[in-house]
Design a protein around this motif. Sequence first.
Motif, mmCIF file in Angstrom:
data_model
loop_
_atom_site.group_PDB
_atom_site.id
_atom_site.type_symbol
_atom_site.label_atom_id
_atom_site.label_comp_id
_atom_site.label_asym_id
_atom_site.label_seq_id
_atom_site.Cartn_x
_atom_site.Cartn_y
_atom_site.Cartn_z
ATOM 1 N N ASP A 1 32.224 4.710 18.063
ATOM 2 C CA ASP A 1 33.034 5.035 16.888
ATOM 3 C C ASP A 1 33.648 6.430 16.963
ATOM 4 N N GLY A 2 33.469 7.133 18.094
ATOM 5 C CA GLY A 2 34.072 8.451 18.267
ATOM 6 C C GLY A 2 33.196 9.609 17.859
ATOM 7 N N GLN A 3 32.045 9.318 17.230
ATOM 8 C CA GLN A 3 31.144 10.403 16.859
ATOM 9 C C GLN A 3 30.358 10.876 18.084
ATOM 10 N N LEU A 4 29.864 12.124 18.002
ATOM 11 C CA LEU A 4 29.176 12.717 19.137
ATOM 12 C C LEU A 4 27.706 12.925 18.824
ATOM 13 N N MET A 5 26.878 12.571 19.789
ATOM 14 C CA MET A 5 25.470 12.929 19.739
ATOM 15 C C MET A 5 25.298 14.180 20.596
ATOM 16 N N VAL A 6 24.705 15.209 20.016
ATOM 17 C CA VAL A 6 24.611 16.506 20.685
ATOM 18 C C VAL A 6 23.148 16.916 20.769
ATOM 19 N N GLY A 7 22.705 17.279 21.970
ATOM 20 C CA GLY A 7 21.336 17.744 22.157
ATOM 21 C C GLY A 7 21.306 19.047 22.922
ATOM 22 N N GLY A 8 20.251 19.818 22.703
ATOM 23 C CA GLY A 8 20.117 21.080 23.412
ATOM 24 C C GLY A 8 19.090 21.984 22.789
ATOM 25 N N LYS A 9 19.360 23.293 22.847
ATOM 26 C CA LYS A 9 18.482 24.283 22.241
ATOM 27 C C LYS A 9 18.897 24.603 20.819
ATOM 28 N N LEU A 10 19.960 23.975 20.345
ATOM 29 C CA LEU A 10 20.493 24.301 19.034
ATOM 30 C C LEU A 10 19.511 23.918 17.928
ATOM 31 N N SER A 11 19.250 24.861 17.047
ATOM 32 C CA SER A 11 18.441 24.576 15.863
ATOM 33 C C SER A 11 19.272 24.681 14.591
ATOM 34 N N GLY A 12 20.561 24.971 14.762
ATOM 35 C CA GLY A 12 21.463 25.026 13.628
ATOM 36 C C GLY A 12 22.874 24.687 14.064
ATOM 37 N N TYR A 13 23.658 24.154 13.147
ATOM 38 C CA TYR A 13 25.065 23.863 13.406
ATOM 39 C C TYR A 13 25.844 24.200 12.153
ATOM 40 N N ASN A 14 26.836 25.084 12.311
ATOM 41 C CA ASN A 14 27.620 25.561 11.164
ATOM 42 C C ASN A 14 26.729 26.044 10.021
ATOM 43 N N GLY A 15 25.622 26.718 10.390
ATOM 44 C CA GLY A 15 24.733 27.314 9.397
ATOM 45 C C GLY A 15 23.743 26.360 8.772
ATOM 46 N N ILE A 16 23.741 25.104 9.207
ATOM 47 C CA ILE A 16 22.824 24.102 8.651
ATOM 48 C C ILE A 16 21.775 23.771 9.702
ATOM 49 N N ARG A 17 20.519 23.691 9.281
ATOM 50 C CA ARG A 17 19.435 23.429 10.211
ATOM 51 C C ARG A 17 19.542 22.047 10.831
ATOM 52 N N VAL A 18 19.355 21.983 12.145
ATOM 53 C CA VAL A 18 19.236 20.713 12.850
ATOM 54 C C VAL A 18 18.054 20.829 13.804
ATOM 55 N N GLY A 19 17.483 19.700 14.157
ATOM 56 C CA GLY A 19 16.289 19.711 14.991
ATOM 57 C C GLY A 19 16.593 19.448 16.446
ATOM 58 N N TYR A 20 17.447 20.283 17.053
ATOM 59 C CA TYR A 20 17.760 20.230 18.474
ATOM 60 C C TYR A 20 18.539 18.986 18.884
ATOM 61 N N PHE A 21 18.904 18.186 17.904
ATOM 62 C CA PHE A 21 19.595 16.928 18.158
ATOM 63 C C PHE A 21 20.352 16.578 16.893
ATOM 64 N N CYS A 22 21.662 16.375 16.986
ATOM 65 C CA CYS A 22 22.442 16.111 15.773
ATOM 66 C C CYS A 22 23.631 15.230 16.123
ATOM 67 N N ARG A 23 24.326 14.797 15.070
ATOM 68 C CA ARG A 23 25.531 13.992 15.276
ATOM 69 C C ARG A 23 26.701 14.680 14.585
ATOM 70 N N LEU A 24 27.846 14.707 15.285
ATOM 71 C CA LEU A 24 29.057 15.307 14.750
ATOM 72 C C LEU A 24 30.147 14.253 14.634
ATOM 73 N N SER A 25 31.052 14.482 13.706
ATOM 74 C CA SER A 25 32.242 13.646 13.632
ATOM 75 C C SER A 25 33.179 14.016 14.778
ATOM 76 N N SER A 26 34.222 13.240 14.954
ATOM 77 C CA SER A 26 35.170 13.512 16.038
ATOM 78 C C SER A 26 35.920 14.820 15.822
ATOM 79 N N TYR A 27 35.820 15.388 14.623
ATOM 80 C CA TYR A 27 36.459 16.672 14.339
ATOM 81 C C TYR A 27 35.468 17.825 14.290
ATOM 82 N N GLY A 28 34.216 17.544 14.639
ATOM 83 C CA GLY A 28 33.257 18.628 14.739
ATOM 84 C C GLY A 28 32.462 18.901 13.483
ATOM 85 N N GLN A 29 32.534 18.004 12.500
ATOM 86 C CA GLN A 29 31.757 18.192 11.280
ATOM 87 C C GLN A 29 30.376 17.559 11.444
#
Length: 645
Positions: free
Chosen positions: A357-385
Amino acid sequence: KMKKINLLIWLFLVPLWALKAQPAGSLDPTFSTAGLGAGLTVRTQVLQPDGKSIIGGYFTTYNGVSRNHIARTNYDGTLDFTFDPGIGTNFEVLTTAIQADGKILIGGAFTSYNNTSQGYMSRLNADGSLDTGFNIGSGANFWVYKIVIQPDDKIIIAGAFTSYNGVGCNYIARLNPDGSLDGTFNPGMGASYGITEMALQPNGKILIGGAFTSYNGVGRNYIARLNSDGSLDSSFNPGTGANDWIYSIAIQPDGKIILGGNLTNYNGTNRNYIARIHADGSIDPTFNPGSGANLPIYTCTLTPDGKVFIGGVHTSYNGISQGHISRLNSNGSLDHTFNSQSVGANSWVYSIALQPDGQLMVGGKLSGYNGIRVGYFCRLSSYGQLDAGFNPGGSLSNIVEIVLQPDDKVLIGGSFTNYNGTSRNNIARLNADGSLDATFNPGTGADYWIYSIALQPDGKILIGGWFSDYNGTSRNGIARLNADGSLDATFNPGTGADYWIYSIALQPDGKILIGGDFTVYNGTSRNYIARLNADGSLDATFNPAGTGADHSIYSIALQPDGKILIGGLFTDYNGTSRNRIARLNADGSLDATFNPGTGANYWIYSIALQPDGKILIGGDFHRLQWHFPQRYSPLKRGWQFGCDL
């Protein structure tokens, strides 16, 4: 009595949670942490056809449930309990691949799976159990970094190994579907050093990238193409090739190849960390990244419309700020419609997977995205939200210090910007049930990480770290707070520490011991350790003439007799050899009666005293060494000055 857990893990910050009294070994269900996500770094992921994701990495929990280095998540990010790896692997999973029959191949740094000996790779059934029909014998003799499955179900593995099941094969091998070595694949002498990445072309040829500079005796700098039988494909000529390691390869439908890694030049053309080459190995000048990325790229993922997602260490692309993830147009320019440049991920991105569907699954050392907590694994829209409906946003990631108050409230410090959706910069207090204590209001809090918290008998709170400001007031590395979280202005450290403070220990007389990376406190030389008066001023009676430690101090523990135990990276104290552990007299001089001999062979992070006077130490000694970052080496899994971890 105040209970304290003092944790500092240098490269990977371990999430913890406070547990009230429960039956031994049981989880307290009344303490709610929302969704924790992966407890630590996600290094690899692969999407199943049903939308579920297999993730592997350094984590040992997912959403608070034990999952050692391997887990499966549902489409919404919740843990899939139908996939049960038992106790999982004993160390990191670095690569994952799914067979057409749904079985799962994993490779990495592990040597066992669910207590069964494995040679750095395994095949799992769809339910997470070990596939005992896949017989690898002794397997690889060192780490497996990449697994690729051919259309005929044969399996190519690459990594840092030099043999498979006792047969020499330098860094690459092909297996039959049953796990046995495929003798028809003959790489000869193979690569001269490790292979970190592979990609299979539609014609069966194999692209490899990594740390090597030759293949089967022929010069090939960091990139090469092999024929389907493992021999070098001489029709692929990269010239001088890349000037440094290749971490990612992506093949476009037109046969052109995207390379990401640590390279800054390809065959004499400047290309900072990303390049595109033609199918014959020559540089593609129509892909022009300008100044490119400012730091290495670990993953490249193609979109159906020809754009390229890149993830890695980079924080800018062609001079524009980026948060470790970017989207490029087909010509190499930055795609400004992907909105990650404002903040993006707060740490490195290792893997990106594109959903149908164009969304991205992102994994790594990231514990936050755009100031919001994530647990090292998150999903973004095709525009990066950030997809707020994806579960693993974590409330307790990157917490490095926890202190339990006498009233059972919990002080937490670390590197976070909110707790369960409420803004809290690097410090917060929780109620006994894990909910946020709104009566503790730090305002804007600390402007950077908090590594240590100490609770005074009067309820005031000492904090140490690498911050320079607390709620708008200058405080370099150390501050004292009132019980409500406001700054205690009566504690005045002046200019404070010139670098990080990792440990705080409170003496019975109210004086304060601090250890860390600093060499100056309020303008006075103090090498890595100092003692302060109760008002924050320097206590000049503590070892004013000594040279102190020669390197960082991570932990301080006070003995009942007033002597002081210190642990860290140091190898000398006041001119006397002391490897990573020492005991000091009350005035800061070395206690020569405490003799650790050759001491520890690497860092000590934590010291605890038993009631009988014996001393427990924990750290990096007798294990893989971690160093301050200069550049990353997947083969050695870390950082070194001038080279790699």
